[in-house]
Design a protein around this motif. Sequence first.
Motif, mmCIF file in Angstrom:
data_model
loop_
_atom_site.group_PDB
_atom_site.id
_atom_site.type_symbol
_atom_site.label_atom_id
_atom_site.label_comp_id
_atom_site.label_asym_id
_atom_site.label_seq_id
_atom_site.Cartn_x
_atom_site.Cartn_y
_atom_site.Cartn_z
ATOM 1 N N ALA A 40 80.428 -24.056 11.883
ATOM 2 C CA ALA A 40 80.162 -25.000 12.531
ATOM 3 C C ALA A 40 80.267 -26.787 12.731
ATOM 4 C CB ALA A 40 79.278 -24.206 14.124
ATOM 5 N N PRO A 41 80.121 -27.566 13.441
ATOM 6 C CA PRO A 41 80.314 -28.597 12.872
ATOM 7 C C PRO A 41 79.492 -29.514 12.317
ATOM 8 C CG PRO A 41 81.693 -28.033 15.504
ATOM 9 C CD PRO A 41 80.955 -26.657 15.453
ATOM 10 N N LEU A 47 77.541 -16.378 6.128
ATOM 11 C CA LEU A 47 78.703 -15.076 6.647
ATOM 12 C C LEU A 47 78.097 -14.484 8.150
ATOM 13 C CD1 LEU A 47 80.096 -12.582 5.386
ATOM 14 C CD2 LEU A 47 78.511 -12.147 4.165
ATOM 15 N N VAL A 48 79.124 -13.627 8.809
ATOM 16 C CA VAL A 48 78.793 -13.117 9.534
ATOM 17 C C VAL A 48 78.648 -11.606 9.888
ATOM 18 C CG1 VAL A 48 79.515 -12.718 12.350
ATOM 19 C CG2 VAL A 48 79.819 -15.146 10.764
ATOM 20 N N ALA A 49 79.449 -11.422 9.411
ATOM 21 C CA ALA A 49 79.835 -9.750 9.204
ATOM 22 C C ALA A 49 80.537 -9.211 7.945
ATOM 23 C CB ALA A 49 80.524 -9.272 10.605
ATOM 24 N N SER A 50 80.961 -8.407 7.191
ATOM 25 C CA SER A 50 80.960 -7.266 6.131
ATOM 26 C C SER A 50 81.201 -6.058 6.105
ATOM 27 C CB SER A 50 80.724 -8.006 4.499
ATOM 28 O OG SER A 50 79.158 -6.761 4.609
ATOM 29 N N PRO A 88 76.654 -20.113 23.475
ATOM 30 C CA PRO A 88 77.865 -21.322 23.093
ATOM 31 C C PRO A 88 77.592 -21.564 21.112
ATOM 32 C CG PRO A 88 76.360 -21.318 25.076
ATOM 33 C CD PRO A 88 75.345 -20.305 24.645
ATOM 34 N N GLU A 89 76.240 -20.936 20.809
ATOM 35 C CA GLU A 89 75.911 -20.843 19.301
ATOM 36 C C GLU A 89 77.096 -20.267 18.559
ATOM 37 O OE1 GLU A 89 73.866 -20.454 21.723
ATOM 38 O OE2 GLU A 89 72.166 -18.633 20.874
ATOM 39 N N ASP A 90 77.548 -19.845 19.488
ATOM 40 C CA ASP A 90 78.778 -18.910 18.195
ATOM 41 C C ASP A 90 80.165 -19.936 18.300
ATOM 42 O OD1 ASP A 90 77.722 -15.683 20.285
ATOM 43 O OD2 ASP A 90 76.886 -16.417 18.125
ATOM 44 N N THR A 91 80.223 -20.899 18.585
ATOM 45 C CA THR A 91 81.309 -21.589 18.614
ATOM 46 C C THR A 91 81.413 -21.822 16.717
ATOM 47 O OG1 THR A 91 81.378 -22.351 21.013
ATOM 48 C CG2 THR A 91 82.144 -23.688 19.255
ATOM 49 N N ALA A 92 82.071 -21.963 16.560
ATOM 50 C CA ALA A 92 83.343 -22.236 15.092
ATOM 51 C C ALA A 92 84.318 -21.808 14.480
ATOM 52 C CB ALA A 92 82.062 -21.317 14.283
ATOM 53 N N GLY A 111 91.473 -17.471 4.813
ATOM 54 C CA GLY A 111 92.801 -17.495 5.694
ATOM 55 C C GLY A 111 92.223 -18.837 6.191
ATOM 56 N N GLN A 112 93.309 -19.140 7.350
ATOM 57 C CA GLN A 112 93.441 -20.742 7.666
ATOM 58 C C GLN A 112 91.961 -21.087 8.938
ATOM 59 O OE1 GLN A 112 95.126 -18.217 8.953
ATOM 60 N NE2 GLN A 112 95.763 -18.552 10.980
ATOM 61 N N GLY A 113 91.147 -19.931 9.282
ATOM 62 C CA GLY A 113 90.440 -19.850 10.142
ATOM 63 C C GLY A 113 91.544 -19.654 11.213
ATOM 64 N N THR A 114 90.374 -19.156 12.717
ATOM 65 C CA THR A 114 90.774 -20.009 14.044
ATOM 66 C C THR A 114 89.859 -19.534 14.415
ATOM 67 O OG1 THR A 114 91.110 -18.029 15.672
ATOM 68 C CG2 THR A 114 89.918 -17.192 14.126
ATOM 69 N N GLN A 115 89.592 -20.929 15.751
ATOM 70 C CA GLN A 115 88.159 -22.146 16.332
ATOM 71 C C GLN A 115 88.307 -20.855 17.757
ATOM 72 O OE1 GLN A 115 87.191 -25.399 15.630
ATOM 73 N NE2 GLN A 115 85.592 -24.201 17.812
ATOM 74 N N VAL A 116 86.821 -20.791 17.866
ATOM 75 C CA VAL A 116 86.093 -19.845 19.047
ATOM 76 C C VAL A 116 84.837 -20.948 19.519
ATOM 77 C CG1 VAL A 116 84.405 -18.161 19.410
ATOM 78 C CG2 VAL A 116 86.337 -17.667 17.841
ATOM 79 N N THR A 117 85.615 -21.197 21.011
ATOM 80 C CA THR A 117 84.540 -22.071 21.583
ATOM 81 C C THR A 117 83.955 -21.940 22.472
ATOM 82 O OG1 THR A 117 85.862 -24.104 21.143
ATOM 83 C CG2 THR A 117 84.869 -24.152 22.671
#
Length: 120
Positions: A40-41, A47-50, A88-92, A111-117
């Motif tokens: 997040a900004p 780490l979220v999940a594995s 909202p706190e999952d935004t990252a 990876g290059q990342g993907t935005q979740v808002t």
Amino acid sequence: QVQLVESGGGLVQPGGSLRLSCAFSGFTFSRFAMYWYRQAPGKERELVASITGTGGSTDYADSVKGRFTISRENAKNTVYLQMNSLKPEDTAVYYCNTKRFTSGVPYDYWGQGTQVTVSS
């Protein structure tokens, strides 16, 4: 060389759902545990999940337990992150990751990342 390509991010309202995908190439997918991180900004990457190579074992950050599910399809060289009851706190920016060990030393692939808002 491992290559990871994420997809599936976007804008969603609180309480909504998204499914992220990460396509893996370069080596034998089933030999690699896979990870989802997020950043997040103004915050550190976390780490979220594995999930293990066989998919038989998973682990989650406390903040997402019961809401997120990591899974994989080894026949498709793809790992997923199903995100439900988004807040909202999952935004990252969400990143797919794997690690290759050489003489016990891990090397990270991202990876290059993907935005979740998550916003109303």
